[in-house]
Design a protein around this motif. Structure first.
Motif, PDB file in Angstrom:
ATOM      1  N   SER A   1       0.478  -0.887  -0.083  1.00  0.00           N
ATOM      2  CA  SER A   1       0.223   0.210  -0.130  1.00  0.00           C
ATOM      3  C   SER A   1       1.015   1.062   0.023  1.00  0.00           C
ATOM      4  O   SER A   1       1.723   1.469   0.651  1.00  0.00           O
ATOM      5  CB  SER A   1      -0.387   0.190   1.224  1.00  0.00           C
ATOM      6  OG  SER A   1      -1.722   1.279   1.027  1.00  0.00           O
ATOM      7  N   GLY A   2       0.378   2.126  -1.076  1.00  0.00           N
ATOM      8  CA  GLY A   2       1.423   3.689  -1.183  1.00  0.00           C
ATOM      9  C   GLY A   2       0.566   4.366   0.368  1.00  0.00           C
ATOM     10  O   GLY A   2       1.284   5.563   0.546  1.00  0.00           O
ATOM     11  N   LEU A   3      -0.373   4.324   0.844  1.00  0.00           N
ATOM     12  CA  LEU A   3      -0.848   4.792   2.516  1.00  0.00           C
ATOM     13  C   LEU A   3      -0.751   4.037   3.446  1.00  0.00           C
ATOM     14  O   LEU A   3      -1.100   2.869   3.828  1.00  0.00           O
ATOM     15  CB  LEU A   3      -1.877   4.856   2.152  1.00  0.00           C
ATOM     16  CG  LEU A   3      -2.544   6.127   1.349  1.00  0.00           C
ATOM     17  CD1 LEU A   3      -3.840   6.538   0.807  1.00  0.00           C
ATOM     18  CD2 LEU A   3      -1.195   7.525   2.051  1.00  0.00           C
TER      19      LEU A   3
ATOM     20  N   ASN B   1       2.869  -0.954   6.017  1.00  0.00           N
ATOM     21  CA  ASN B   1       3.031  -2.044   4.925  1.00  0.00           C
ATOM     22  C   ASN B   1       3.436  -3.199   6.158  1.00  0.00           C
ATOM     23  O   ASN B   1       3.126  -4.436   5.408  1.00  0.00           O
ATOM     24  CB  ASN B   1       4.124  -1.626   4.180  1.00  0.00           C
ATOM     25  CG  ASN B   1       4.285  -0.779   3.672  1.00  0.00           C
ATOM     26  OD1 ASN B   1       4.380   0.929   3.811  1.00  0.00           O
ATOM     27  ND2 ASN B   1       3.263  -0.495   2.917  1.00  0.00           N
TER      28      ASN B   1
ATOM     29  N   ASN C   1       1.490   6.224   9.233  1.00  0.00           N
ATOM     30  CA  ASN C   1       2.245   4.654   9.324  1.00  0.00           C
ATOM     31  C   ASN C   1       2.010   3.564   9.882  1.00  0.00           C
ATOM     32  O   ASN C   1       1.595   2.466   9.863  1.00  0.00           O
ATOM     33  CB  ASN C   1       3.797   4.322  10.022  1.00  0.00           C
ATOM     34  CG  ASN C   1       4.623   5.274   8.799  1.00  0.00           C
ATOM     35  OD1 ASN C   1       4.308   5.495   7.384  1.00  0.00           O
ATOM     36  ND2 ASN C   1       5.678   6.333   9.130  1.00  0.00           N
TER      37      ASN C   1
ATOM     38  N   ILE D   1      -4.859   0.544   5.636  1.00  0.00           N
ATOM     39  CA  ILE D   1      -5.294   1.199   4.457  1.00  0.00           C
ATOM     40  C   ILE D   1      -5.280   0.177   3.207  1.00  0.00           C
ATOM     41  O   ILE D   1      -4.032   0.015   2.586  1.00  0.00           O
ATOM     42  CB  ILE D   1      -5.457   2.098   3.929  1.00  0.00           C
ATOM     43  CG1 ILE D   1      -5.467   2.946   5.336  1.00  0.00           C
ATOM     44  CG2 ILE D   1      -6.097   2.857   2.991  1.00  0.00           C
ATOM     45  CD1 ILE D   1      -5.041   4.646   5.105  1.00  0.00           C
TER      46      ILE D   1
ATOM     47  N   GLY E   1      -4.532   1.137  -0.370  1.00  0.00           N
ATOM     48  CA  GLY E   1      -4.133   2.670  -0.065  1.00  0.00           C
ATOM     49  C   GLY E   1      -5.844   3.487  -0.990  1.00  0.00           C
ATOM     50  O   GLY E   1      -5.497   4.751  -1.145  1.00  0.00           O
TER      51      GLY E   1
END
Length: 589
Positions: free
Chosen positions: A101-103, A106, A306, A310, A313
């Motif tokens: 995920s970029g948001l 992780n 962090n 999500i 993302g």
């Protein structure tokens, strides 16, 4: 002793005499009382049986991680108890949608933030109980939200809600009878819900009255639903109250349990009115700050960190972005494994409210159509059998978007756990599977640990320091429930063979925890005494478990003869026992 009691004792004695003559060989039992059979265990993390059980659970999880639904679900499991400051056990799994995920997060851990959805209902009830107790629970909700009566209109074509009959308690107990939601799944509104309908239904049902359904469009929901692009359209506070005032009813109040998010939205709004503060402010003051919580909110977190879980993302697709407005009291919460453990400990330990209030909260208020499932004030209660008695599991599940979760409290063991998850494909499959696996694996271990600790802490012979009085009791544990008294002699008189033998020559005298003392320096027990009884044939329900009728029938100077209080040291080991009715203390040999 009244006549009916005497008849029961006589009948029981006659039955014991007659059964051998008939040759009947039926299994006998001691019918338990509802509640814990032994004091709650301590130091579970040090117990080999507990570690073995969690090891078996983890082995099962690991064996499934490469398979559906586990491999497509990010989840966190955390177990806790009142006597342990840290998590007793935790397991975390990050699936590819979160790992890439970029948001947000992780990799998940005990501080990862998930949307907890309807677990929020427990937090709403908890805030009310902390701030004001349950003194006003029998007051109509209209006392706290008078606009419900002001906005209410008379409708000839559907039954309206009887707000003057619906109490705070009714809302908390799922007994208000009102519809589940305002707007959420209303098919009069074209959008996300109608996109799942067949073409004919999706064309005809929305957009009234043009479609031929003679209902004015002014009665369509104006908020509280998902739009076509899966965005939740929240209501303003005033609009929500105005619209929900005319929400149709499913049942009259106090008729049957029916799940409702609207119930708890109203509880949250009523609490805000009563205290003159926002729900978030109330939560911060009464729960978050006293417990040192850092990541639990009653609505959307102010920022993404962090720790935010999500998947992919997708703020909208996941449901993370949905701001619920007035529905926050029913489903708006976010939390972590660590924070839920702190909340669970505080509830079990009555850290933030009176113990009497906690005990009332841990009660069944209504059953559904099976005795294994019930409801409480916010709770979804399940009853399972373990070692010959019932254990009540106080739970609350939640789901919103890709987030599914569950929160368990087991007051009998001062133990609880949570499972938080996120998956766009598997939904609640992992939460459901793990709930069954954890309970079925842990309960036998918790029972065995509790019984072993009780034997170590209380079993033995207790005698008077004055050898001339000839007063003593002997405490044991056996294959049945509770501590068993096999010797109860007072000044040379055998009470088991005289007073209590009036119940039958084979009477069993057992002690059950009564919670009358603090549990730290003194632990109290009350007696139940009865002859072993037969398990009734299938279909015979009448007085199949009558032990609660005859608790401490015999007293001495107004105090139950079966009331005993054990003085314990810092490790929980009994050093003496107080025969409360006889005002005498015996020392453990």
């Amino acid at each position: 002793m009244d006549d009916s009691a005497a008849m029961r004792y006589s009948a029981a004695a006659l039955l014991v005499i007659c059964l051998p003559l008939s040759g009947a060989q039926k299994k006998e039992r001691i019918c338990p009382l509802k509640g814990p059979q032994f004091p709650a265990p301590k130091g579970l993390g040090l117990e080999a049986l507990f570690r073995n059980a969690t090891g078996a659970i983890e082995q099962s999880i690991q064996a499934n991680l490469t398979k559906m639904p586990y491999n497509e679900t990010t989840f966190s499991v955390g177990m806790f108890s009142v006597t342990d400051d840290e998590l007793l056990y935790e397991f975390h799994h990050t699936d590819p949608t979160v790992a890439t995920s970029g948001l947000g997060a992780n990799k998940v851990d005990a501080d990862s933030i998930y949307r907890i959805a309807s677990i929020t209902k427990i937090l709403t009830v908890y805030q009310w109980l902390i701030a004001d107790g349950d003194r006003k629970f029998n007051s109509p909700i209209s006392d706290f939200i008078p606009q419900l009566l002001e906005y209410q209109e008379h409708h000839d074509h559907y039954p309206g809600t009887r707000w003057d009959e619906i109490t705070v308690n009714d809302l908390a107990m799922y007994l208000a009878g009102i519809a589940r939601d305002y707007g959420l799944n209303d098919v009069a509104v074209p959008g996300y819900i109608t996109s799942f309908l067949p073409v004919m239904a999706a064309t005809v049902l929305p957009n009234n009255p043009v479609n031929g359904i003679d209902i004015p469009a002014s009665e369509d929901p104006v908020c509280g639903y998902f739009t076509a692009n899966i965005e939740y359209l929240p209501c303003s506070r005033d609009v929500y109250i105005k619209e929900i005032a005319n929400l149709g009813s499913s049942f009259v109040p106090n008729y049957t349990p029916s799940y409702s998010n609207a119930n708890f939205a109203l509880l949250g709004l009523g609490l805000e009115n009563m205290l003159g503060a926002s729900l978030e402010g109330i939560f911060d003051k009464h729960i978050a700050k006293p417990l040192g919580l850092c990541s639990t909110t009653m609505g959307n977190p102010l920022q993404i960190t962090n720790d935010s879980v999500i998947p992919g993302g997708g703020l909208v697709r996941s449901g993370w972005w949905d701001a619920l407005g007035p529905l926050n009291g029913g489903a708006g919460g976010f939390s972590t494994t660590n924070d839920l453990a702190a909340i669970g400990r505080s509830i079990l330990n009555s850290t933030l409210m009176a113990r009497a209030t906690t005990r009332r909260w841990f009660s069944t208020t209504s059953f559904v159509d099976t005795i294994e499932q019930a409801v409480g004030r916010g709770w979804e209660i399940f009853r399972v059998r373990s070692n010959g008695h019932s254990v009540d599991l106080f739970t609350k599940s939640g789901n919103w978007g890709v987030y599914n979760s569950v929160f368990f409290l087991l007051p009998a063991y001062n133990f609880g756990f949570s499972i938080l998850s996120a998956s766009s494909t598997a939904r609640a499959a992992v939460v459901d599977a793990l709930s069954n696996d954890i309970v079925n694996t842990l309960l036998p271990a918790l029972e065995a640990i509790t019984k072993r600790q009780a034997s170590v802490n209380f079993a033995g012979r207790y005698t008077s320091p004055d050898m001339g009085t000839n007063t003593s009791i002997t405490v044991t544990t056996d294959g049945s429930l509770g501590l068993r008294i096999t010797e109860y002699i007072v000044s040379g008189v055998d009470l088991l063979g005289s007073v209590f033998a009036l119940f039958g020559s084979d009477v069993e005298f057992r002690l059950m925890p009564n919670q009358l003392y603090d549990g730290r320096t003194r632990v109290g027990f009350s007696a139940v005494y009865q002859p072993p009884s037969e398990i009734p044939p299938k279909g015979e329900f009448y007085w199949s478990c009558p032990s609660w009728l005859d608790i401490d029938d015999y007293t001495y100077a107004n105090v139950p003869l079966g009331l005993m209080a054990f003085d314990v040291d810092a490790d929980g080991n009994a050093t003496s026992v107080r025969l409360v009715a006889l005002r005498e203390t015996l020392l453990r040999k």
